[in-house]
Design a protein around this motif. Sequence first.
Motif, mmCIF file in Angstrom:
data_model
loop_
_atom_site.group_PDB
_atom_site.id
_atom_site.type_symbol
_atom_site.label_atom_id
_atom_site.label_comp_id
_atom_site.label_asym_id
_atom_site.label_seq_id
_atom_site.Cartn_x
_atom_site.Cartn_y
_atom_site.Cartn_z
ATOM 1 N N LYS A 1 -30.636 62.320 40.227
ATOM 2 C CA LYS A 1 -30.222 61.762 41.522
ATOM 3 C C LYS A 1 -28.750 61.356 41.486
ATOM 4 O O LYS A 1 -28.033 61.681 40.552
ATOM 5 N N PRO A 2 -28.276 60.640 42.514
ATOM 6 C CA PRO A 2 -26.839 60.315 42.617
ATOM 7 C C PRO A 2 -26.224 59.629 41.406
ATOM 8 O O PRO A 2 -25.019 59.714 41.207
ATOM 9 N N LYS A 3 -27.021 58.985 40.577
ATOM 10 C CA LYS A 3 -26.460 58.315 39.403
ATOM 11 C C LYS A 3 -26.040 59.307 38.324
ATOM 12 O O LYS A 3 -25.271 58.973 37.429
ATOM 13 N N GLY A 4 -26.523 60.538 38.400
ATOM 14 C CA GLY A 4 -26.230 61.505 37.357
ATOM 15 C C GLY A 4 -25.725 62.834 37.885
ATOM 16 O O GLY A 4 -24.563 62.982 38.242
ATOM 17 N N PHE A 5 -26.621 63.810 37.968
ATOM 18 C CA PHE A 5 -26.235 65.175 38.303
ATOM 19 C C PHE A 5 -26.107 65.443 39.801
ATOM 20 O O PHE A 5 -25.661 66.508 40.199
ATOM 21 N N GLU B 1 -29.355 66.173 44.881
ATOM 22 C CA GLU B 1 -29.556 66.147 46.334
ATOM 23 C C GLU B 1 -28.331 66.612 47.109
ATOM 24 O O GLU B 1 -28.440 67.094 48.227
ATOM 25 N N SER B 2 -27.151 66.499 46.519
ATOM 26 C CA SER B 2 -25.939 66.878 47.252
ATOM 27 C C SER B 2 -25.740 68.393 47.308
ATOM 28 O O SER B 2 -24.809 68.857 47.966
ATOM 29 N N THR B 3 -26.601 69.162 46.653
ATOM 30 C CA THR B 3 -26.487 70.621 46.732
ATOM 31 C C THR B 3 -26.986 71.140 48.073
ATOM 32 O O THR B 3 -26.581 72.210 48.504
ATOM 33 N N HIS B 4 -27.902 70.416 48.714
ATOM 34 C CA HIS B 4 -28.495 70.793 50.001
ATOM 35 C C HIS B 4 -29.215 72.138 49.927
ATOM 36 O O HIS B 4 -29.313 72.856 50.912
ATOM 37 N N MET B 5 -29.697 72.494 48.752
ATOM 38 C CA MET B 5 -30.464 73.736 48.605
ATOM 39 C C MET B 5 -31.846 73.567 49.219
ATOM 40 O O MET B 5 -32.452 72.505 49.107
ATOM 41 N N THR B 6 -32.342 74.629 49.833
ATOM 42 C CA THR B 6 -33.675 74.586 50.421
ATOM 43 C C THR B 6 -34.561 75.745 49.961
ATOM 44 O O THR B 6 -35.777 75.654 50.079
ATOM 45 N N LEU B 7 -33.982 76.816 49.476
ATOM 46 C CA LEU B 7 -34.793 77.948 49.025
ATOM 47 C C LEU B 7 -35.509 77.582 47.723
ATOM 48 O O LEU B 7 -34.893 77.132 46.759
ATOM 49 N N HIS B 8 -36.806 77.777 47.728
ATOM 50 C CA HIS B 8 -37.648 77.355 46.610
ATOM 51 C C HIS B 8 -37.185 77.930 45.276
ATOM 52 O O HIS B 8 -37.087 77.216 44.278
#
Length: 110
Positions: free
Chosen positions: A22-26, A29-36
């Motif tokens: 999460k935001p504390k590390g890698f 979520e900021s990639t905004h990827m949606t494809l499985h």
Amino acid sequence: MTTIQGNYRKRFRIECLFRALKPKGFKLESTHMTLHDHVERLLCLLTLTYVWCVLVGILQECPLKRHGRRAWSVVTLGLRALVRSISRGADHVDEEVLTLIKLLGLSETA
């Protein structure tokens, strides 16, 4: 009681992985990827990177706080060391980078 402690230990390790993603590390979520398929590949890659950061972070020196725990997590220490070593440039491969890469190899104790 032992089973409860063992299960909690496993759960806590998984929570540490998710905290690092999460935001504390890698910042997954900021990639905004949606494809499985893409998310699955990225998650696998980040999990391997997380393990690498832990292996590198364990070897790093870290000041202790007053209560005796490390000032930074082993993941943070490992990530900093990897970024510092790799960002020096591809033409400057030194012993530190090779040592960090060797950590990904099979353990002699396994």
